[in-house]
Write a protein that holds these residues in place. Structure first.
Motif, PDB file in Angstrom:
ATOM      1  N   LEU A   1       4.139   4.543  21.786  1.00 55.65           N
ATOM      2  CA  LEU A   1       3.945   6.105  21.025  1.00 55.65           C
ATOM      3  C   LEU A   1       3.172   5.890  19.626  1.00 55.65           C
ATOM      4  CD1 LEU A   1       7.058   7.826  22.055  1.00 55.65           C
ATOM      5  CD2 LEU A   1       4.795   8.128  23.308  1.00 55.65           C
ATOM      6  N   VAL A   2       3.217   4.421  19.184  1.00 58.50           N
ATOM      7  CA  VAL A   2       2.805   4.288  17.703  1.00 58.50           C
ATOM      8  C   VAL A   2       1.455   4.227  17.671  1.00 58.50           C
ATOM      9  CG1 VAL A   2       3.214   2.748  15.762  1.00 58.50           C
ATOM     10  CG2 VAL A   2       5.308   3.319  17.253  1.00 58.50           C
ATOM     11  N   ARG A   3       0.742   4.915  16.790  1.00 60.65           N
ATOM     12  CA  ARG A   3      -0.667   4.512  16.539  1.00 60.65           C
ATOM     13  C   ARG A   3      -0.718   3.409  15.465  1.00 60.65           C
ATOM     14  NH1 ARG A   3      -2.075   7.672  20.544  1.00 60.65           N
ATOM     15  NH2 ARG A   3      -2.141   9.801  20.414  1.00 60.65           N
ATOM     16  N   HIS A   4      -0.239   3.775  14.163  1.00 58.77           N
ATOM     17  CA  HIS A   4      -0.640   2.932  13.392  1.00 58.77           C
ATOM     18  C   HIS A   4       0.835   2.517  12.548  1.00 58.77           C
ATOM     19  CE1 HIS A   4      -4.790   2.891  13.580  1.00 58.77           C
ATOM     20  NE2 HIS A   4      -4.619   4.407  13.554  1.00 58.77           N
ATOM     21  N   PRO A   5       1.507   1.377  12.777  1.00 55.38           N
ATOM     22  CA  PRO A   5       2.777   1.081  12.282  1.00 55.38           C
ATOM     23  C   PRO A   5       2.704   1.075  10.759  1.00 55.38           C
ATOM     24  CG  PRO A   5       2.224  -0.557  13.701  1.00 55.38           C
ATOM     25  CD  PRO A   5       1.052   0.227  13.714  1.00 55.38           C
ATOM     26  N   THR A   6       3.702   1.785   9.992  1.00 61.15           N
ATOM     27  CA  THR A   6       3.649   1.792   8.701  1.00 61.15           C
ATOM     28  C   THR A   6       4.910   0.680   8.210  1.00 61.15           C
ATOM     29  OG1 THR A   6       5.514   3.439   8.505  1.00 61.15           O
ATOM     30  CG2 THR A   6       3.382   4.318   8.688  1.00 61.15           C
ATOM     31  N   PRO A   7       4.853   0.392   6.721  1.00 59.91           N
ATOM     32  CA  PRO A   7       5.739  -0.406   6.426  1.00 59.91           C
ATOM     33  C   PRO A   7       7.285  -0.022   6.495  1.00 59.91           C
ATOM     34  CG  PRO A   7       3.954  -0.350   4.983  1.00 59.91           C
ATOM     35  CD  PRO A   7       3.545   0.898   5.925  1.00 59.91           C
ATOM     36  N   LEU A   8       7.428   1.370   6.533  1.00 63.09           N
ATOM     37  CA  LEU A   8       8.855   1.640   6.897  1.00 63.09           C
ATOM     38  C   LEU A   8       9.181   1.428   8.227  1.00 63.09           C
ATOM     39  CD1 LEU A   8      11.290   3.173   5.681  1.00 63.09           C
ATOM     40  CD2 LEU A   8       9.883   5.413   6.292  1.00 63.09           C
ATOM     41  N   LEU A   9       8.256   1.441   9.338  1.00 58.28           N
ATOM     42  CA  LEU A   9       8.641   1.208  10.528  1.00 58.28           C
ATOM     43  C   LEU A   9       8.874  -0.450  10.646  1.00 58.28           C
ATOM     44  CD1 LEU A   9       8.741   2.098  13.569  1.00 58.28           C
ATOM     45  CD2 LEU A   9       6.391   1.729  13.686  1.00 58.28           C
ATOM     46  N   ILE A  10       8.011  -1.105  10.198  1.00 51.34           N
ATOM     47  CA  ILE A  10       8.266  -2.566  10.263  1.00 51.34           C
ATOM     48  C   ILE A  10       9.531  -3.071   9.680  1.00 51.34           C
ATOM     49  CG2 ILE A  10       7.184  -4.789   9.751  1.00 51.34           C
ATOM     50  CD1 ILE A  10       4.418  -3.317   9.859  1.00 51.34           C
TER      51      ILE A  10
ATOM     52  N   MET B   1      -6.800  -4.168  -4.383  1.00 54.48           N
ATOM     53  CA  MET B   1      -6.533  -5.144  -3.341  1.00 54.48           C
ATOM     54  C   MET B   1      -6.421  -3.960  -2.067  1.00 54.48           C
ATOM     55  SD  MET B   1      -3.605  -7.830  -1.908  1.00 54.48           S
ATOM     56  CE  MET B   1      -2.717  -8.087  -2.937  1.00 54.48           C
ATOM     57  N   GLN B   2      -7.052  -4.502  -0.974  1.00 51.22           N
ATOM     58  CA  GLN B   2      -7.206  -3.523   0.297  1.00 51.22           C
ATOM     59  C   GLN B   2      -5.989  -3.805   1.165  1.00 51.22           C
ATOM     60  OE1 GLN B   2     -10.577  -4.441   2.745  1.00 51.22           O
ATOM     61  NE2 GLN B   2     -10.702  -2.288   3.413  1.00 51.22           N
ATOM     62  N   GLU B   3      -5.230  -2.837   1.614  1.00 55.61           N
ATOM     63  CA  GLU B   3      -4.113  -2.827   2.627  1.00 55.61           C
ATOM     64  C   GLU B   3      -4.607  -3.126   4.183  1.00 55.61           C
ATOM     65  OE1 GLU B   3      -0.495  -0.096   3.580  1.00 55.61           O
ATOM     66  OE2 GLU B   3      -0.807  -0.346   1.521  1.00 55.61           O
ATOM     67  N   ARG B   4      -4.407  -4.154   4.522  1.00 54.25           N
ATOM     68  CA  ARG B   4      -4.707  -4.408   6.140  1.00 54.25           C
ATOM     69  C   ARG B   4      -3.796  -3.355   6.946  1.00 54.25           C
ATOM     70  NH1 ARG B   4      -5.162 -10.495   7.067  1.00 54.25           N
ATOM     71  NH2 ARG B   4      -3.771 -10.114   8.701  1.00 54.25           N
ATOM     72  N   GLN B   5      -4.409  -2.951   7.897  1.00 57.95           N
ATOM     73  CA  GLN B   5      -3.541  -2.311   8.909  1.00 57.95           C
ATOM     74  C   GLN B   5      -3.133  -3.133  10.133  1.00 57.95           C
ATOM     75  OE1 GLN B   5      -3.523   0.868   8.111  1.00 57.95           O
ATOM     76  NE2 GLN B   5      -2.312   1.852   9.417  1.00 57.95           N
ATOM     77  N   VAL B   6      -2.030  -3.122  10.419  1.00 58.81           N
ATOM     78  CA  VAL B   6      -1.246  -3.518  11.293  1.00 58.81           C
ATOM     79  C   VAL B   6      -1.366  -2.933  12.720  1.00 58.81           C
ATOM     80  CG1 VAL B   6       0.865  -4.925  12.237  1.00 58.81           C
ATOM     81  CG2 VAL B   6       0.343  -4.960   9.722  1.00 58.81           C
ATOM     82  N   SER B   7      -1.679  -3.509  13.847  1.00 59.47           N
ATOM     83  CA  SER B   7      -1.743  -3.061  14.853  1.00 59.47           C
ATOM     84  C   SER B   7      -0.298  -2.843  15.783  1.00 59.47           C
ATOM     85  CB  SER B   7      -2.853  -3.476  15.843  1.00 59.47           C
ATOM     86  OG  SER B   7      -2.353  -4.749  16.285  1.00 59.47           O
ATOM     87  N   SER B   8      -0.115  -1.787  16.348  1.00 56.46           N
ATOM     88  CA  SER B   8       0.982  -1.723  17.289  1.00 56.46           C
ATOM     89  C   SER B   8       1.161  -3.061  18.308  1.00 56.46           C
ATOM     90  CB  SER B   8       1.227  -0.385  18.071  1.00 56.46           C
ATOM     91  OG  SER B   8       0.306  -0.245  18.849  1.00 56.46           O
ATOM     92  N   ASP B   9       0.064  -3.550  18.839  1.00 57.79           N
ATOM     93  CA  ASP B   9       0.090  -4.647  19.576  1.00 57.79           C
ATOM     94  C   ASP B   9       0.686  -5.545  18.983  1.00 57.79           C
ATOM     95  OD1 ASP B   9      -1.025  -3.117  21.693  1.00 57.79           O
ATOM     96  OD2 ASP B   9      -3.072  -3.870  21.228  1.00 57.79           O
ATOM     97  N   ARG B  10       0.169  -6.056  17.713  1.00 55.97           N
ATOM     98  CA  ARG B  10       0.793  -6.989  17.124  1.00 55.97           C
ATOM     99  C   ARG B  10       2.277  -7.029  16.627  1.00 55.97           C
ATOM    100  NH1 ARG B  10      -1.676  -9.372  11.175  1.00 55.97           N
ATOM    101  NH2 ARG B  10      -0.076 -11.210  11.220  1.00 55.97           N
TER     102      ARG B  10
END
Length: 80
Positions: free
Chosen positions: A71-80, A1-10
């Motif tokens: 400052l966040v480029r790609h939010p990680t699950p830990l950040l979320i 399964m491919q993991e989708r990247q969440v944007s910092s705008d979202r």
């Protein structure tokens, strides 16, 4: 399964929605004056000051959160 990247705008839009819900809940707790006269607002001044202070506190947190999210480029699950 491919993991989708969440944007910092979202992530920013989600946090905006959470802040909007918090402010809405705060407004629901406000009670109106007993009568239509300006003097009827006087007993409500402690509530108005408390609401204003709470609103400013939440606004400061919201502005700081947006500055940090820039400052966040790609939010990680830990950040979320």
């Amino acid at each position: 399964m491919q993991e989708r990247q969440v944007s910092s705008d979202r992530l920013g839009a989600f946090s905006d929605a959470v802040i909007a819900v918090i402010i809405t809940i705060m407004v629901l707790e406000l009670k109106g004056p007993e009568g239509p006269a300006l003097a009827d607002l006087l007993p409500l001044w402690p509530t108005a000051i408390t609401y204003a202070a709470s609103y400013v506190f939440i606004a400061v947190i919201w502005v700081n959160h947006h500055h940090l999210l820039h400052l966040v480029r790609h939010p990680t699950p830990l950040l979320i």
